[in-house]
Design an enzyme around this catalytic site. Structure first.
Site, PDB file in Angstrom:
ATOM      1  N   ARG A 197       9.121  19.926  55.602  1.00  0.00           N
ATOM      2  CA  ARG A 197      10.281  19.291  56.210  1.00  0.00           C
ATOM      3  C   ARG A 197      11.275  18.883  55.136  1.00  0.00           C
ATOM      4  O   ARG A 197      10.906  18.584  54.007  1.00  0.00           O
ATOM      5  CB  ARG A 197       9.877  18.019  56.958  1.00  0.00           C
ATOM      6  CG  ARG A 197       8.827  18.194  57.988  1.00  0.00           C
ATOM      7  CD  ARG A 197       8.514  16.863  58.681  1.00  0.00           C
ATOM      8  NE  ARG A 197       8.285  15.732  57.799  1.00  0.00           N
ATOM      9  CZ  ARG A 197       7.127  15.436  57.228  1.00  0.00           C
ATOM     10  NH1 ARG A 197       6.090  16.201  57.388  1.00  0.00           N
ATOM     11  NH2 ARG A 197       7.002  14.356  56.490  1.00  0.00           N
ATOM     12  N   ARG A 206      20.549  33.190  54.645  1.00  0.00           N
ATOM     13  CA  ARG A 206      20.959  34.597  54.516  1.00  0.00           C
ATOM     14  C   ARG A 206      21.602  34.851  53.157  1.00  0.00           C
ATOM     15  O   ARG A 206      21.340  35.866  52.525  1.00  0.00           O
ATOM     16  CB  ARG A 206      21.897  34.969  55.652  1.00  0.00           C
ATOM     17  CG  ARG A 206      21.197  35.040  56.979  1.00  0.00           C
ATOM     18  CD  ARG A 206      22.111  35.597  58.083  1.00  0.00           C
ATOM     19  NE  ARG A 206      21.528  35.280  59.370  1.00  0.00           N
ATOM     20  CZ  ARG A 206      21.865  34.229  60.113  1.00  0.00           C
ATOM     21  NH1 ARG A 206      22.816  33.412  59.705  1.00  0.00           N
ATOM     22  NH2 ARG A 206      21.270  34.003  61.257  1.00  0.00           N
ATOM     23  N   CYS A 230      18.752  28.063  64.580  1.00  0.00           N
ATOM     24  CA  CYS A 230      19.551  26.844  64.464  1.00  0.00           C
ATOM     25  C   CYS A 230      19.577  26.133  65.813  1.00  0.00           C
ATOM     26  O   CYS A 230      19.599  26.777  66.868  1.00  0.00           O
ATOM     27  CB  CYS A 230      20.984  27.170  64.053  1.00  0.00           C
ATOM     28  SG  CYS A 230      21.136  27.820  62.392  1.00  0.00           S
ATOM     29  N   GLU A 271      20.913  18.829  66.491  1.00  0.00           N
ATOM     30  CA  GLU A 271      20.125  17.597  66.335  1.00  0.00           C
ATOM     31  C   GLU A 271      20.493  16.637  67.476  1.00  0.00           C
ATOM     32  O   GLU A 271      21.634  16.623  67.939  1.00  0.00           O
ATOM     33  CB  GLU A 271      20.447  16.963  64.981  1.00  0.00           C
ATOM     34  CG  GLU A 271      19.653  15.733  64.646  1.00  0.00           C
ATOM     35  CD  GLU A 271      18.200  16.044  64.345  1.00  0.00           C
ATOM     36  OE1 GLU A 271      17.376  15.147  64.586  1.00  0.00           O
ATOM     37  OE2 GLU A 271      17.884  17.143  63.870  1.00  0.00           O
ATOM     38  N   ARG A 297      18.851  19.308  58.950  1.00  0.00           N
ATOM     39  CA  ARG A 297      17.398  19.196  58.783  1.00  0.00           C
ATOM     40  C   ARG A 297      16.811  20.596  58.804  1.00  0.00           C
ATOM     41  O   ARG A 297      17.368  21.498  59.405  1.00  0.00           O
ATOM     42  CB  ARG A 297      16.766  18.365  59.896  1.00  0.00           C
ATOM     43  CG  ARG A 297      17.182  16.915  59.888  1.00  0.00           C
ATOM     44  CD  ARG A 297      16.520  16.207  61.074  1.00  0.00           C
ATOM     45  NE  ARG A 297      17.024  14.865  61.227  1.00  0.00           N
ATOM     46  CZ  ARG A 297      16.361  13.764  60.897  1.00  0.00           C
ATOM     47  NH1 ARG A 297      15.162  13.849  60.377  1.00  0.00           N
ATOM     48  NH2 ARG A 297      16.886  12.576  61.085  1.00  0.00           N
ATOM     49  N   TYR A 355      14.146  15.292  50.809  1.00  0.00           N
ATOM     50  CA  TYR A 355      15.264  14.629  51.474  1.00  0.00           C
ATOM     51  C   TYR A 355      16.307  14.310  50.405  1.00  0.00           C
ATOM     52  O   TYR A 355      16.023  13.578  49.465  1.00  0.00           O
ATOM     53  CB  TYR A 355      14.783  13.365  52.199  1.00  0.00           C
ATOM     54  CG  TYR A 355      13.930  13.732  53.391  1.00  0.00           C
ATOM     55  CD1 TYR A 355      14.489  13.791  54.658  1.00  0.00           C
ATOM     56  CD2 TYR A 355      12.592  14.087  53.236  1.00  0.00           C
ATOM     57  CE1 TYR A 355      13.727  14.176  55.755  1.00  0.00           C
ATOM     58  CE2 TYR A 355      11.825  14.477  54.320  1.00  0.00           C
ATOM     59  CZ  TYR A 355      12.404  14.526  55.570  1.00  0.00           C
ATOM     60  OH  TYR A 355      11.645  14.925  56.637  1.00  0.00           O
ATOM     61  N   ARG A 380      13.409   9.281  54.942  1.00  0.00           N
ATOM     62  CA  ARG A 380      11.981   9.292  54.620  1.00  0.00           C
ATOM     63  C   ARG A 380      11.769   8.714  53.234  1.00  0.00           C
ATOM     64  O   ARG A 380      11.309   9.387  52.329  1.00  0.00           O
ATOM     65  CB  ARG A 380      11.439  10.722  54.694  1.00  0.00           C
ATOM     66  CG  ARG A 380      11.323  11.289  56.081  1.00  0.00           C
ATOM     67  CD  ARG A 380      10.452  10.437  57.027  1.00  0.00           C
ATOM     68  NE  ARG A 380       9.134  10.178  56.532  1.00  0.00           N
ATOM     69  CZ  ARG A 380       8.063  10.895  56.810  1.00  0.00           C
ATOM     70  NH1 ARG A 380       8.160  11.927  57.603  1.00  0.00           N
ATOM     71  NH2 ARG A 380       6.899  10.574  56.310  1.00  0.00           N
TER      72      ARG A 380
END
Length: 158
Positions: free
Chosen positions: A45, A101, A112, A115, A127, A145, A153
């Site tokens: 993540r 890409r 995609c 959010e 994210r 992050y 986080r």
């Protein structure tokens, strides 16, 4: 993998939920049983923020995030399974997958999505969730992050 685990009687049902310590013990058992060099499917993540909604800024920050995730976890192109990106509703200049890409990852399945728009949420945020194969145990994976997304986080190591 699930079939192998089921044959060994190792699946955990809802009545056998494990706590964090038991999960770490089980993970150590799997690594020791299968050997340290066996790859398994894992998820990485990460998130970053963009300073302004421009195509260049979005590709630059998303590329930075992808590079950091792959380098910190020693993941190569052939270990990638898929990558899912989300972007906040204020980012509309480009798909975050365009950065993948540009980096030569166009043959990896990319998706995609938008959010969730949460009151007080982090604006201008991308994210990513990378599915890949790795020999590392889950406890040694490094999630990333960057920029204004670091506070999302702050419990994770750099």
């Amino acid at each position: 993998m699930i079939q192998r685990a089921a044959e060994r009687g190792q699946l955990v049902g809802p009545d056998q939920l494990l706590g964090p310590e038991q999960l770490l013990e089980r993970e150590a058992e799997v690594v020791s049983r299968d050997g340290p060099g066996v790859e398994r499917l894992v998820a990485l993540r990460g998130a970053t923020t963009v300073d302004g909604d421009t195509r260049e800024a979005l590709i630059e920050r998303t590329s930075e995030l992808l590079t950091a995730l792959l380098e910190r976890n020693s993941i190569g192109h052939d270990q990638l399974v898929s990558i899912i990106f989300t972007a906040t509703e204020d980012l509309t200049s480009e798909f975050p997958a365009a950065a993948a890409r540009v980096q030569g990852l166009g043959d990896v399945p990319l998706l995609c999505a938008r959010e969730l728009s949460i009151q007080g949420g982090n604006p201008e945020t991308v994210r990513v969730l990378i599915h890949c194969y790795s020999t590392r145990p889950r406890s040694s994976l490094r999630h990333v992050y960057l920029h204004r997304a670091k506070y999302l986080r702050d419990d994770l190591p750099e």
